[in-house]
Design an enzyme around this catalytic site. Structure first.
Site, PDB file in Angstrom:
ATOM      1  N   GLU A 117       0.795  -1.187  -0.080  1.00 15.19           N
ATOM      2  CA  GLU A 117       0.129  -0.251   0.042  1.00 15.19           C
ATOM      3  C   GLU A 117       0.772   1.270   0.071  1.00 15.19           C
ATOM      4  O   GLU A 117       0.282   2.258  -0.671  1.00 15.19           O
ATOM      5  CB  GLU A 117      -0.887   0.021   1.125  1.00 15.19           C
ATOM      6  CG  GLU A 117      -2.061   0.852   1.090  1.00 15.19           C
ATOM      7  CD  GLU A 117      -3.307   0.590   2.199  1.00 15.19           C
ATOM      8  OE1 GLU A 117      -3.553  -0.383   2.509  1.00 15.19           O
ATOM      9  OE2 GLU A 117      -3.816   1.716   2.652  1.00 15.19           O
TER      10      GLU A 117
ATOM     11  N   GLU B 224       2.017   1.650  -3.418  1.00 14.27           N
ATOM     12  CA  GLU B 224       0.939   1.969  -4.376  1.00 14.27           C
ATOM     13  C   GLU B 224       0.788   3.678  -4.085  1.00 14.27           C
ATOM     14  O   GLU B 224       0.684   4.310  -5.114  1.00 14.27           O
ATOM     15  CB  GLU B 224      -0.384   1.315  -3.981  1.00 14.27           C
ATOM     16  CG  GLU B 224      -1.643   1.929  -5.000  1.00 14.27           C
ATOM     17  CD  GLU B 224      -2.747   1.076  -4.327  1.00 14.27           C
ATOM     18  OE1 GLU B 224      -2.753   0.182  -3.531  1.00 14.27           O
ATOM     19  OE2 GLU B 224      -3.725   1.600  -4.967  1.00 14.27           O
TER      20      GLU B 224
ATOM     21  N   CYS C  60      -8.003  -1.731   4.429  1.00 13.83           N
ATOM     22  CA  CYS C  60      -8.014  -2.685   5.354  1.00 13.83           C
ATOM     23  C   CYS C  60      -9.265  -3.017   5.927  1.00 13.83           C
ATOM     24  O   CYS C  60      -9.649  -4.343   6.606  1.00 13.83           O
ATOM     25  CB  CYS C  60      -7.170  -2.394   6.471  1.00 13.83           C
ATOM     26  SG  CYS C  60      -5.538  -2.236   6.074  1.00 13.83           S
TER      27      CYS C  60
ATOM     28  N   SER D 262      -7.110   2.200  -2.155  1.00 17.13           N
ATOM     29  CA  SER D 262      -6.188   1.351  -2.642  1.00 17.13           C
ATOM     30  C   SER D 262      -6.535  -0.006  -2.942  1.00 17.13           C
ATOM     31  O   SER D 262      -7.585  -0.651  -2.480  1.00 17.13           O
ATOM     32  CB  SER D 262      -5.271   1.063  -1.313  1.00 17.13           C
ATOM     33  OG  SER D 262      -4.407  -0.326  -1.443  1.00 17.13           O
TER      34      SER D 262
ATOM     35  N   LYS E 173     -15.836  -8.865   8.826  1.00 15.80           N
ATOM     36  CA  LYS E 173     -14.580  -9.758   8.378  1.00 15.80           C
ATOM     37  C   LYS E 173     -15.341 -10.867   7.869  1.00 15.80           C
ATOM     38  O   LYS E 173     -14.786 -11.712   6.916  1.00 15.80           O
ATOM     39  CB  LYS E 173     -13.473  -9.841   9.285  1.00 15.80           C
ATOM     40  CG  LYS E 173     -12.456  -8.774   9.393  1.00 15.80           C
ATOM     41  CD  LYS E 173     -11.604  -8.666   8.246  1.00 15.80           C
ATOM     42  CE  LYS E 173     -10.733  -7.419   8.410  1.00 15.80           C
ATOM     43  NZ  LYS E 173      -9.913  -7.046   7.086  1.00 15.80           N
TER      44      LYS E 173
ATOM     45  N   GLU F 125     -16.436 -10.327   4.472  1.00 16.16           N
ATOM     46  CA  GLU F 125     -15.098 -10.241   3.501  1.00 16.16           C
ATOM     47  C   GLU F 125     -14.842 -11.552   3.240  1.00 16.16           C
ATOM     48  O   GLU F 125     -14.485 -11.914   1.929  1.00 16.16           O
ATOM     49  CB  GLU F 125     -14.029  -9.588   3.983  1.00 16.16           C
ATOM     50  CG  GLU F 125     -12.833  -9.300   3.177  1.00 16.16           C
ATOM     51  CD  GLU F 125     -11.532  -8.534   4.198  1.00 16.16           C
ATOM     52  OE1 GLU F 125     -11.883  -7.873   4.935  1.00 16.16           O
ATOM     53  OE2 GLU F 125     -10.530  -8.973   3.745  1.00 16.16           O
TER      54      GLU F 125
ATOM     55  N   GLU G 133     -14.384 -12.968  -4.741  1.00 11.18           N
ATOM     56  CA  GLU G 133     -13.332 -12.699  -5.683  1.00 11.18           C
ATOM     57  C   GLU G 133     -12.061 -12.957  -4.779  1.00 11.18           C
ATOM     58  O   GLU G 133     -10.858 -12.790  -5.225  1.00 11.18           O
ATOM     59  CB  GLU G 133     -13.275 -11.267  -5.779  1.00 11.18           C
ATOM     60  CG  GLU G 133     -13.275 -10.292  -4.974  1.00 11.18           C
ATOM     61  CD  GLU G 133     -14.530  -9.681  -4.215  1.00 11.18           C
ATOM     62  OE1 GLU G 133     -15.699 -10.558  -4.407  1.00 11.18           O
ATOM     63  OE2 GLU G 133     -14.816  -8.608  -3.750  1.00 11.18           O
TER      64      GLU G 133
ATOM     65  N   CYS H 230      -9.883  -0.777  15.332  1.00  6.04           N
ATOM     66  CA  CYS H 230     -10.078  -2.196  15.583  1.00  6.04           C
ATOM     67  C   CYS H 230     -10.193  -2.646  16.865  1.00  6.04           C
ATOM     68  O   CYS H 230     -11.082  -3.669  17.054  1.00  6.04           O
ATOM     69  CB  CYS H 230      -9.169  -3.061  14.661  1.00  6.04           C
ATOM     70  SG  CYS H 230      -8.858  -2.661  12.943  1.00  6.04           S
TER      71      CYS H 230
END
Lengths: 109, 417
Positions: free
Chosen positions: B155, B158, B177, B197, B236, B239, B244, B382
């Site tokens: 990241e 990037e 994230c 990102s 999560k 996720e 994908e 978190c």
């Protein structure tokens, strides 16, 4: 006996109401200051930053196992291989939202 | 339904890809008192009254819910339950001799887990957590903090690419994230998807690396590896079910549980957590740095990225790796970091999705001065995630707020009459 406290019924209700309000306010205020001193989220955060200072390495680029990953496998950050394995694409999910809004659902955003 | 660390949990484990219609959190109508605390915590308005503006609340439609679980951890009545759990599936995987089960615990888990075993808030228990995972029967103790470091390399690089124009993507760059934040952008601000990102989250990266790089290291067929994501987070789970996330050629994240569910599993297995020794994770996919452990705090990903990017751009070492200007307890914090050979790097750290809206609107108008923005859905980051053990004062505090709200409501009703 009646005149020990010389107030009318209406005045008594007013005073009692104000006293109750003041008590409630003070209780709330005390509780808020207690909560501020006892901020649990802050306690978890502080623990994290203490642990950070105890680590052998503090910067990601110094991690030997990360260096090994790039040396043996991915070559360099954002390489073709890194892009294939570690990067992703996102999905426009607004059509589902439009359906909800069309049905008249009110949201905050 | 099962009670897991004071949270009612449905043992429903959806199959891979079945995530769009699942309710990850929902209100138990028989327990809801209609106080509205959840509604005030919800960043999107997904949780609301079905009729009128009084009475029991409900998550009306999963499409509007970012699965953060702030409603759940703040409900004074324990009326909100989790709708998805992989606990039973993991117990069977651990017993299956054909499966090689590997752990992927997030940084924040080790700052919350010990609370479920009677320790004070925020007690660090990394060593005991790894020992407990070993005792539970995990074959390899791999750590999500290792890929937090990898995330910074990817990241951060990037970001440098976007700043120099090598990467043809817009500024500011957003961190990627936080799964609640990702779903929020995808749903409410799809026009800003190019600003996200392209890096997967650390656990997205680790899932893939377990079944590719890791599989080679342990000489195991990738299809035998069963990856368990252990998170302070309910989102999560969403996720982990994304179709994908499959770049290893297999499903990269096989199961996701919260800190609470890990505590439950440790207790159910009869492990005496407090007497466990401190154990280290397996080095190759487990070694990590201070920059990785701070991912669990609002401002942590930013600070970790700056520790990398500052040196990569300027070629000079930071005077101190502690960049306190970006550490944030709640809300919005902005900072300008002078970077030699670049100039002023304008960054912003946000926690609490509601706080992002003015910033996102500015970006849409093309008026933002920021280069890099970190967003975390949960206030404080978190460590205060929806999957963490319930904080001792939360229920009580909300109950107090509820009493005040009730008095106000009565008062307003009288006025109306």
């Amino acid at each position: 006996m009646k005149n020990i406290v010389n107030v009318t019924r209406r005045q008594f209700i007013k005073i009692a109401g104000m006293a109750a309000g003041a008590t409630l306010y003070t209780w709330n205020f005390t509780k808020m200051s207690f909560a501020a001193a006892n901020d649990y989220i802050m306690q978890r955060q502080e623990s994290v930053y203490v642990q950070d200072t105890k680590m052998k390495f503090r910067r990601s680029q110094d991690n030997p196992s990360v260096k090994a990953l790039y040396a043996k496998y991915l070559h360099e950050p954002n390489s073709h291989m890194a892009h294939q394995l570690l990067h992703t694409e996102y999905t426009d999910r607004s059509p589902l939202l439009m359906v909800l809004k069309a049905k008249g659902m009110k949201l905050k955003v | 339904m099962r009670k897991i660390e004071n949270v009612q949990t449905s043992m429903n484990a959806p199959s891979w890809g079945e995530y769009e219609n699942a309710f990850f959190v929902q209100v138990d109508q028989t327990k809801c008192e209609g106080c509205g605390e959840c509604e005030s915590q919800c960043p999107t308005g997904a949780i609301q009254c079905i009729d009128g503006d009084d009475g029991p609340r409900t998550v009306v439609n999963p499409a509007a819910c970012v699965n953060c679980g702030q409603c759940l951890i703040n409900c004074p009545y324990g009326a909100i339950y989790e709708g998805v759990s992989f606990v039973e599936e993991i117990f069977s995987a651990l017993k299956d001799p054909d499966k090689v089960v590997v752990s992927m615990p997030a940084p924040a888990v080790r700052y919350g887990l010990a609370e479920a075993f009677g320790h004070p808030t925020g007690t660090y228990s990394g060593g005991k957590m790894f020992a407990a995972l070993k005792k539970l029967g995990f074959d390899h103790i791999w750590d999500n903090q290792w890929t937090a470091d990898v995330t910074i390399m990817e990241e951060g690089s990037e970001l440098l690419g976007r700043l120099t124009g090598k990467v043809k993507k817009p500024l500011p760059q957003f961190t990627s994230c936080c799964p609640g934040w990702i779903k929020f952008v995808e749903t409410f601000y799809p026009e800003l998807i190019p600003n996200l990102s392209t890096c997967k989250s650390p656990v997205g990266m680790l899932g893939t690396l377990c079944k590719t790089y890791g599989a080679e290291i342990i000489h195991t067929e990738p299809k035998k590896i069963y990856t368990v994501s252990i998170m302070p987070c309910i989102a999560k789970k969403f996720e982990g079910l994304r179709p994908e996330i499959a770049d290893s050629g297999y499903r990269d994240i096989d199961a996701t549980i919260t800190t609470r569910e890990l505590a439950y599993m440790i207790k159910k297995a009869g492990i005496d957590f407090n007497s466990l020794p401190d154990v280290e994770p397996d080095t190759e996919l487990g070694e990590s740095t201070g920059a990785a452990t701070i991912f669990g705090c609002s401002g942590g990903v930013m600070e970790a990225a700056l520790r990398f990017a500052y040196e990569a751009v300027s070629g000079q070492a930071l005077e101190s790796v502690d960049i306190k200007a970006v550490r944030s307890r709640n809300g919005v914090k902005e900072a300008t970091i002078p970077v030699p050979k670049f100039g002023d790097l304008n960054v912003c750290v946000v926690s609490g999705l509601f706080n992002t809206i003015p910033i996102l609107e500015e970006i849409k108008k093309g008026k933002s001065r920021y280069h890099f923005i970190e967003v975390m859905t949960c206030p404080g980051g978190c460590v205060n995630g929806g999957g963490q053990p319930l904080l001792p004062d939360v229920r009580e505090a909300s109950l107090f707020k509820h009493i005040v709200a009730r008095i106000n409501r009565r008062f307003n009703m009288r006025k109306a009459v």
